[in-house]
Design a protein around this motif. Structure first.
Motif, short mmCIF file in Angstrom:
data_model
loop_
_atom_site.label_atom_id
_atom_site.label_comp_id
_atom_site.label_asym_id
_atom_site.label_seq_id
_atom_site.Cartn_x
_atom_site.Cartn_y
_atom_site.Cartn_z
N TYR A 32 0.80 -1.22 0.00
CA TYR A 32 0.00 0.00 0.00
C TYR A 32 0.84 1.28 0.00
CZ TYR A 32 -3.77 -3.21 1.38
OH TYR A 32 -4.67 -4.24 1.43
N GLU A 33 1.96 1.30 0.71
CA GLU A 33 2.78 2.51 0.78
C GLU A 33 3.32 2.87 -0.60
OE1 GLU A 33 5.77 2.00 3.80
OE2 GLU A 33 4.37 0.89 5.06
N MET A 34 3.84 1.88 -1.34
CA MET A 34 4.38 2.15 -2.67
C MET A 34 3.27 2.58 -3.63
SD MET A 34 6.08 -0.37 -0.92
CE MET A 34 5.90 -2.03 -1.56
N VAL A 35 2.10 1.93 -3.53
CA VAL A 35 0.98 2.28 -4.41
C VAL A 35 0.51 3.71 -4.13
CG1 VAL A 35 -1.41 1.70 -5.03
CG2 VAL A 35 0.25 -0.12 -4.63
N LEU A 36 0.48 4.13 -2.87
CA LEU A 36 0.09 5.49 -2.53
C LEU A 36 1.04 6.51 -3.15
CD1 LEU A 36 -1.69 7.45 -0.87
CD2 LEU A 36 -0.09 7.13 1.02
N ILE A 37 2.34 6.27 -3.05
CA ILE A 37 3.32 7.19 -3.64
C ILE A 37 3.14 7.25 -5.16
CG2 ILE A 37 5.78 7.51 -4.10
CD1 ILE A 37 4.98 8.37 -1.31
N LEU A 38 2.93 6.11 -5.82
CA LEU A 38 2.72 6.10 -7.27
C LEU A 38 1.47 6.89 -7.64
CD1 LEU A 38 3.61 2.38 -8.08
CD2 LEU A 38 4.94 4.41 -8.69
N ALA A 39 0.40 6.77 -6.84
CA ALA A 39 -0.83 7.52 -7.12
C ALA A 39 -0.60 9.02 -6.98
CB ALA A 39 -1.92 7.06 -6.16
N MET A 40 0.13 9.46 -5.95
CA MET A 40 0.41 10.88 -5.76
C MET A 40 1.27 11.44 -6.89
SD MET A 40 1.11 10.88 -1.62
CE MET A 40 1.50 12.63 -1.54
N LEU A 41 2.28 10.67 -7.32
CA LEU A 41 3.15 11.15 -8.40
C LEU A 41 2.39 11.19 -9.72
CD1 LEU A 41 6.49 9.30 -7.53
CD2 LEU A 41 5.86 11.67 -7.05
N GLU A 42 1.51 10.22 -9.93
CA GLU A 42 0.71 10.22 -11.17
C GLU A 42 -0.20 11.45 -11.21
OE1 GLU A 42 -2.57 7.43 -13.54
OE2 GLU A 42 -1.44 6.62 -11.83
N GLU A 43 -0.82 11.77 -10.08
CA GLU A 43 -1.70 12.94 -10.03
C GLU A 43 -0.90 14.22 -10.22
OE1 GLU A 43 -5.45 14.95 -9.53
OE2 GLU A 43 -4.70 13.07 -10.36
N TYR A 44 0.32 14.29 -9.68
CA TYR A 44 1.15 15.48 -9.87
C TYR A 44 1.52 15.65 -11.34
CZ TYR A 44 5.13 18.62 -9.79
OH TYR A 44 5.98 19.67 -10.06
N ASN A 45 1.88 14.55 -12.01
CA ASN A 45 2.24 14.63 -13.43
C ASN A 45 1.04 15.05 -14.27
OD1 ASN A 45 4.95 13.92 -13.13
ND2 ASN A 45 4.51 11.71 -13.25
N ASN A 46 -0.17 14.70 -13.83
CA ASN A 46 -1.37 15.06 -14.59
C ASN A 46 -1.78 16.51 -14.36
OD1 ASN A 46 -1.61 12.48 -15.64
ND2 ASN A 46 -3.00 11.78 -14.01
N THR A 47 -1.57 17.03 -13.14
CA THR A 47 -2.13 18.36 -12.79
C THR A 47 -1.07 19.41 -12.49
OG1 THR A 47 -2.22 17.84 -10.43
CG2 THR A 47 -4.13 17.20 -11.78
N ARG A 48 0.13 19.00 -12.13
CA ARG A 48 1.20 19.89 -11.68
C ARG A 48 0.79 20.68 -10.45
NH1 ARG A 48 6.13 18.35 -13.36
NH2 ARG A 48 5.75 17.12 -15.23
N ILE A 49 -0.14 20.17 -9.71
CA ILE A 49 -0.56 20.78 -8.46
C ILE A 49 0.02 19.94 -7.32
CG2 ILE A 49 -2.54 21.35 -6.99
CD1 ILE A 49 -4.18 21.71 -9.52
N LYS A 50 0.54 20.62 -6.26
CA LYS A 50 1.26 19.92 -5.20
C LYS A 50 0.38 19.47 -4.04
CE LYS A 50 5.74 22.05 -6.16
NZ LYS A 50 6.87 22.83 -5.62
N SER A 51 -0.90 19.68 -4.13
CA SER A 51 -1.84 19.19 -3.12
C SER A 51 -2.91 18.38 -3.84
CB SER A 51 -2.48 20.36 -2.36
OG SER A 51 -3.36 19.88 -1.36
#
Length: 737
Positions: free
Chosen positions: A18-37
């Motif tokens: 779960y920890e690795m999957v959470l980090i991958l989800a956050m990085l994917e969302e950052y690459n899609n939106t360039r928003i840091k929250s």
């Protein structure tokens, strides 16, 4: 740029992906939106999408919690609210939660250190760790499968030969090898499992020991799987090695262990673990040792063993607590065993008593000798009750050999001077023949017994048992040459964690300073065990009640010549190991020390002895408190260690402590024996008719009789022989059969 230190170790401890999957989800969302929250709802959707994709591709993936669904495709985003909090909390050092848990982000200090290359490195780090995690499981043999196999097969396995059994390989090799593959098990840990030593253990175990504080389950603290004797469950525990009795024996040792448990529970979080004394492994006395020494545990019932992910999660949780404890000790420089050494200098035998007795039996059998059923258990309980035992019987029955082999099985041999054979001479008339004497110059010349006592009392030897076999003990009058030791036996007391006695040789009787320093304070230490062998015939002397009161008399008169050595058994000296003295040493000197814990057993036993004493009073052979207490101690040890049934144990004590006192002629002795027979048979007899008509025995009891319906068969058989002697010779005695 390399990953910041705060990020480079965030996956060191991972219970699930779960920890690795959470980090991958956050990085994917950052690459899609360039928003840091990031919206927590959106992160949950990406988190679930990643797990569903692996599942759809047929790759290994953590199963969803059973309370949610069987497959990730059936889980909804709303169901993830509680689950996703777990990896968020695990990564709290790098992640912040905002807006009442509506959004999450990396901490500002982390964003400051992350450029585009750093973000890509973090993504690759998460991908690498998640593949390593899943590859680990691809090569992993399920823990659950092994635990279930043990609980399913162990009881039936105990009916089969011990040597070479597949469960031995499972405990000693397979399971330890698999546990070593877990990412949180590093080079600091030693893993070992045991199903017994030479014989099946009642409580098999698999231990994980941090080598920085202990490499043996005898002492220190460690994590261990403990299987209940009835195989109804297995406990994962943080436990302590149970050390030897302290100044007050077992009671003091338990108090120390409870205090250590309290300290460790205050230091450690131990979340999700039970922290009480409700661990039930066995009904024997050692079960109490496990209860007071266990710091925390989780119980897995045989039919409800959780999945491997949960088992590994529990184990990692406990290992993390264990690691914190060891790190704390190292930082503080605390000596783990120092304070316990002050209380009790020796550790308990690593094997439970019942298993050690079975190992002794196996050793003796491998040496080609056969002894009657339950003789070894009886001999052990007799020595534990009081360190003076008499072995009686016809010549050639193996009395001396029993003592020698029993000692050898515990690592005591004539070579290491822990076993000494002293033949008794007919002309011995005073204690000097054993203890020593002053020569014409006034110098003290120590006897054989004194030499052993000096060796046994050396600080380096106090944890070792020493055996002295007085061969043909009653060739001389025991009361003459053995009187000093009989008296000293009654002066036992606890002092500085050991059982000591009054001095055997008074300083005032010694002339030189050297002799006074060497022999003046010599006492009978608690690691010396006296065993006398006797033949009762016309060449020997009878025993007085003073001797019989202080010893268990074990008789060897019922011989089955049709016993043969087993060709398949060979000498196995590996079974003979140095066993600590705590295995044999008495834990109680006064009934008050144990009365509270075994009140019901003491009352049951005493009620029976009161009835028997009423019978013995008629022939002036009744017993006092010394024998009452000795019989109670014997039955208490038996209940603690579950060696014999309660009736069988009391039968042995009636045979060994009561019947040897009965002798004489006339109707009063016959009536007493008939009344004792009623006790042994647990039924009424036509005593008056049998007294009036000598030809009306109305019962026969001999070595071939069935004992299924007899309460105390050994005693009944002996009473039958004594009655027969009385009818035939007009006189009877325990020693004439």
């Amino acid at each position: 740029m390399p990953l910041p230190n705060e990020l480079s170790t965030i996956f060191r401890s991972k219970q699930k992906s779960y920890e690795m999957v959470l980090i991958l989800a956050m990085l994917e969302e950052y690459n899609n939106t360039r928003i840091k929250s990031f919206s927590l709802q959106r992160i949950s959707e990406l988190f679930l999408s990643h797990l569903r994709q692996r599942e759809a591709e047929g790759k290994r993936v953590d199963a969803p919690p059973k309370k949610l669904a069987l497959r990730w495709s059936d889980v909804t985003t709303n169901q993830l609210k509680s689950l996703i909090n777990t990896p968020i909390q695990a990564l709290s050092s790098v992640i912040d939660v905002h807006d009442q848990k509506q959004s999450i982000s990396f901490k500002p200090s982390i964003w400051e250190k992350l450029d585009e290359n750093g973000i890509e490195d973090l993504r690759n780090y998460a991908l690498t760790e998640i593949e390593n995690y899943y590859n680990h499981f691809n090569n992993h043999v399920a823990i659950r499968e092994h635990l279930e196999q043990v609980m399913r097969d162990y009881i039936s396995a105990k009916t089969k030969p011990f040597s070479g059994h597949q469960l031995g390989t499972l405990f000693r090799k397979t399971i330890p090898e698999q546990l070593r593959r877990l990412p949180f098990i590093d080079e600091h840990y030693k893993i070992q499992g045991s199903i017994g030593q030479g014989n099946w253990a009642n409580i098999p175990w698999i231990a994980i020991l941090d080598k920085r504080i202990t490499e043996t389950t005898q002492r220190g603290e460690y994590v261990v799987y403990l299987f209940a004797e009835d195989m109804s469950c297995v406990y994962l525990t943080l436990a302590q090695g149970v050390t030897g009795p302290g100044e007050k024996g077992k009671k003091e040792s338990h108090e120390y262990l409870r205090q250590k448990v309290k300290q460790m529970r205050e230091l450690l979080s131990l979340d999700h673990f039970q922290k009480d004394e409700n661990i039930h492994l066995t009904t024997s006395g050692i079960g109490r040792d496990y209860q007071v020494s266990t710091v925390a545990y989780v119980r897995y019932d045989r039919d409800q063993v959780p999945d491997d992910e949960q088992l590994i999660s529990d184990l990692e949780n406990l290992i993390e607590n264990y690691k914190y404890y060891v790190d704390t000790i190292e930082k503080s420089g605390t000596e783990v065993e120092a304070d316990m050494i002050e209380i009790g200098a020796e550790s308990l035998d690593p094997l439970p008593v019942k298993e050690r007795v079975q190992t002794i039996q196996t050793y003796i059998r491998h040496k080609g000798f056969q002894f009657p059923d339950h003789l070894i258990e009886n001999f052990y309980l007799s020595l534990k009750t009081k360190p003076f035992v008499i072995l009686a019987g016809v010549s050639g029955t193996g009395k001396t050999k029993l003592v020698k082999l029993f000692a050898e099985a515990l690592g005591a041999t004539s070579v290491n001077r822990q076993f000494t054979l002293i033949p008794v001479r007919p002309d011995w008339s005073d204690p000097s023949d054993l203890l020593g004497y002053k020569d014409l110059s006034g110098a003290f010349r120590p006897g054989r017994l004194t030499e052993v006592l000096l060796e046994a009392t050396k600080p380096s030897n106090r944890h070792k048992p020493y055996f002295i076999c007085l061969d043909e003990m009653n060739l001389a009058r025991v009361e003459h040459y053995f009187s000093d030791l009989l008296s000293v036996l009654e002066t036992q007391e606890w002092r500085d964690g050991r059982i000591v006695t009054a001095s055997l040789i008074g300083k005032e009787s010694l002339t030189t300073d050297h002799d006074q320093q060497t022999f003046g304070n010599m006492y009978l230490p608690d690691n010396v065990y006296l065993v006398g062998t006797v033949n009762m015939d016309e060449t020997t002397h009878p025993f007085s009640k003073k001797v019989l009161d202080r010893a268990n008399t074990i008789e060897f008169n019922y011989i089955n010549l049709a016993q043969y050595p087993d060709d398949a058994l060979a000498d196995d000296d590996e079974l003979a190991t140095q066993v600590p003295n705590s295995f044999l040493r008495s834990d109680y000197l006064q009934l008050v020390d144990v009365y509270g814990e075994y009140r019901d057993l003491v009352h049951r036993t005493t009620e029976k002895l009161v009835k028997i004493n009423t019978i013995l009073e008629e022939i002036h052979s009744h017993v006092g408190f010394r024998i009452r207490d000795a019989i109670c101690f014997y039955l208490i040890y038996n209940e603690r260690f579950q060696l014999l049934s309660e009736d069988a144990a009391l039968d042995m004590q009636l045979l060994q402590k009561i019947l040897p006192r009965v002798q004489g002629s006339g109707s009063s002795v016959k009536r007493a024996l008939l009344q004792l027979m009623e006790v042994a048979l647990d039924k009424s007899l036509p005593i008056q008719k049998m007294m009036d008509d000598p030809a009306e025995p109305n019962f026969k009891w001999n070595a071939g009789s069935s004992s299924e319906s007899v309460k105390y068969p050994q005693s009944a058989r002996k009473i039958g022989f004594m009655l027969r002697r009385l009818e035939e010779d007009g006189f009877t005695s325990y020693w004439l059969s």
